[in-house]
Design a protein around this motif. Structure first.
Motif, short mmCIF file in Angstrom:
data_model
loop_
_atom_site.label_atom_id
_atom_site.label_comp_id
_atom_site.label_asym_id
_atom_site.label_seq_id
_atom_site.Cartn_x
_atom_site.Cartn_y
_atom_site.Cartn_z
N LYS A 50 -10.52 -5.13 -10.52
CA LYS A 50 -9.93 -4.93 -9.20
C LYS A 50 -10.91 -5.27 -8.08
CE LYS A 50 -6.61 -1.47 -10.70
NZ LYS A 50 -5.43 -2.29 -10.52
N GLY A 51 -12.12 -5.69 -8.45
CA GLY A 51 -13.09 -6.10 -7.45
C GLY A 51 -13.84 -4.95 -6.79
N ILE A 52 -13.86 -3.80 -7.42
CA ILE A 52 -14.60 -2.66 -6.88
C ILE A 52 -16.09 -2.92 -7.05
CG2 ILE A 52 -14.95 -0.15 -7.08
CD1 ILE A 52 -12.10 -0.95 -6.19
N LEU A 91 -6.39 -7.68 6.59
CA LEU A 91 -7.07 -6.72 5.71
C LEU A 91 -8.23 -6.04 6.41
CD1 LEU A 91 -6.94 -8.57 2.27
CD2 LEU A 91 -5.43 -6.79 3.16
N ASP A 92 -8.94 -6.77 7.27
CA ASP A 92 -10.02 -6.16 8.06
C ASP A 92 -9.46 -5.04 8.95
OD1 ASP A 92 -11.95 -7.81 6.95
OD2 ASP A 92 -12.00 -9.20 8.66
N LEU A 140 0.81 -1.22 0.00
CA LEU A 140 0.00 0.00 0.00
C LEU A 140 0.85 1.27 0.00
CD1 LEU A 140 -2.82 -1.08 2.45
CD2 LEU A 140 -3.10 -0.51 0.03
N ALA A 141 2.09 1.17 0.44
CA ALA A 141 2.96 2.34 0.43
C ALA A 141 3.30 2.76 -1.00
CB ALA A 141 4.24 2.05 1.20
N GLY A 142 3.24 1.81 -1.93
CA GLY A 142 3.57 2.11 -3.31
C GLY A 142 2.42 2.70 -4.10
N ARG A 143 1.22 2.19 -3.90
CA ARG A 143 0.03 2.68 -4.60
C ARG A 143 -1.21 2.15 -3.89
NH1 ARG A 143 -2.91 -0.86 -7.82
NH2 ARG A 143 -1.85 -2.73 -8.53
N GLU A 144 -2.35 2.64 -4.31
CA GLU A 144 -3.61 2.15 -3.74
C GLU A 144 -3.95 0.78 -4.33
OE1 GLU A 144 -5.30 3.55 -1.34
OE2 GLU A 144 -4.29 5.47 -1.30
N TYR A 145 -4.38 -0.13 -3.49
CA TYR A 145 -4.83 -1.46 -3.92
C TYR A 145 -6.24 -1.68 -3.42
CZ TYR A 145 -0.12 -3.08 -5.14
OH TYR A 145 1.11 -3.24 -5.73
N SER A 146 -7.04 -2.40 -4.19
CA SER A 146 -8.35 -2.80 -3.71
C SER A 146 -8.15 -4.01 -2.79
CB SER A 146 -9.26 -3.18 -4.88
OG SER A 146 -8.81 -4.38 -5.49
N ARG A 147 -9.15 -4.32 -2.03
CA ARG A 147 -9.08 -5.45 -1.11
C ARG A 147 -8.82 -6.75 -1.87
NH1 ARG A 147 -11.06 -6.40 4.33
NH2 ARG A 147 -11.05 -8.65 4.63
N GLU A 171 -7.35 -7.19 -4.77
CA GLU A 171 -5.96 -7.24 -5.25
C GLU A 171 -5.01 -7.66 -4.14
OE1 GLU A 171 -4.86 -4.00 -8.48
OE2 GLU A 171 -5.87 -3.11 -6.75
N LEU A 172 -5.18 -7.07 -2.96
CA LEU A 172 -4.30 -7.42 -1.84
C LEU A 172 -4.51 -8.87 -1.42
CD1 LEU A 172 -4.19 -4.29 0.47
CD2 LEU A 172 -2.33 -5.29 -0.84
N GLU A 173 -5.76 -9.32 -1.40
CA GLU A 173 -6.02 -10.72 -1.05
C GLU A 173 -5.28 -11.65 -2.00
OE1 GLU A 173 -10.23 -11.43 -0.98
OE2 GLU A 173 -10.51 -10.26 0.84
N ARG A 174 -5.34 -11.35 -3.29
CA ARG A 174 -4.67 -12.19 -4.29
C ARG A 174 -3.15 -12.19 -4.08
NH1 ARG A 174 -8.05 -9.93 -9.41
NH2 ARG A 174 -9.93 -11.17 -9.10
#
Length: 149
Positions: free
Chosen positions: A82-84, A44-45, A16-23, A25-28
């Motif tokens: 991205k799962g939005i 993530l919660d 997340l320090a590099g860019r915004e991620y959706s939940r 994307e981070l889960e994957r």
């Protein structure tokens, strides 16, 4: 500390320090290195509760970065991948539709600048704009409007 030795939350924060991620994307990304999906969900919660993970910021970031180069169709596709959630995607796309012609015109102008002289050029320019996510109606308007308007 090496990347593999960080906690799940630490790896998520580093991403997340590099860019915004959706939940999603981070889960994957995190699931690839973490055998316990419960730990990923819990981390993530916590990040979401503290405001580190925010889908609205992801939407705004993508719209800001991509709107000058691609159409609302392509942005819709990226947000969905991205799962939005569908409601946020619809709102973002609706806000882009007001400027779609102007944005398409600018993308076309930077690439071509001159209206097509024959059917082959017209097809090439239309494919170029369509590949960038602009609708057929917008493509027709761009290719039928003289550049001085």
């Amino acid at each position: 500390m090496a990347f593999g030795q960080l906690s799940v939350k630490g790896r998520a924060l580093r991403l997340l320090a590099g860019r915004e991620y959706s939940r999603l994307e981070l889960e994957r990304k995190l699931a690839a290195k973490e055998p316990d999906p419960g730990e990923v969900k819990q981390a993530l919660d916590e990040l979401q509760a503290k405001g580190f993970l925010d889908e609205q910021r992801v939407v705004e970031s993508i719209v800001h970065r991509r709107a000058g180069r691609v159409g609302s169709g392509r942005i819709r596709q990226e947000l969905q991948a991205k799962g939005i959630d569908a409601e946020r995607v619809a709102v973002a796309v609706a806000s882009l539709n007001a400027t779609e012609f102007e944005r398409a015109r600018e993308v076309w102008r930077r690439r071509f600048g001159l209206l097509p002289e024959d059917a082959a050029q017209r097809a090439k320019q239309a494919r170029f704009l369509a590949a960038r996510g602009f609708s057929g109606e917008i493509v027709r308007r761009v290719l039928n409007t003289p550049d001085d308007e």
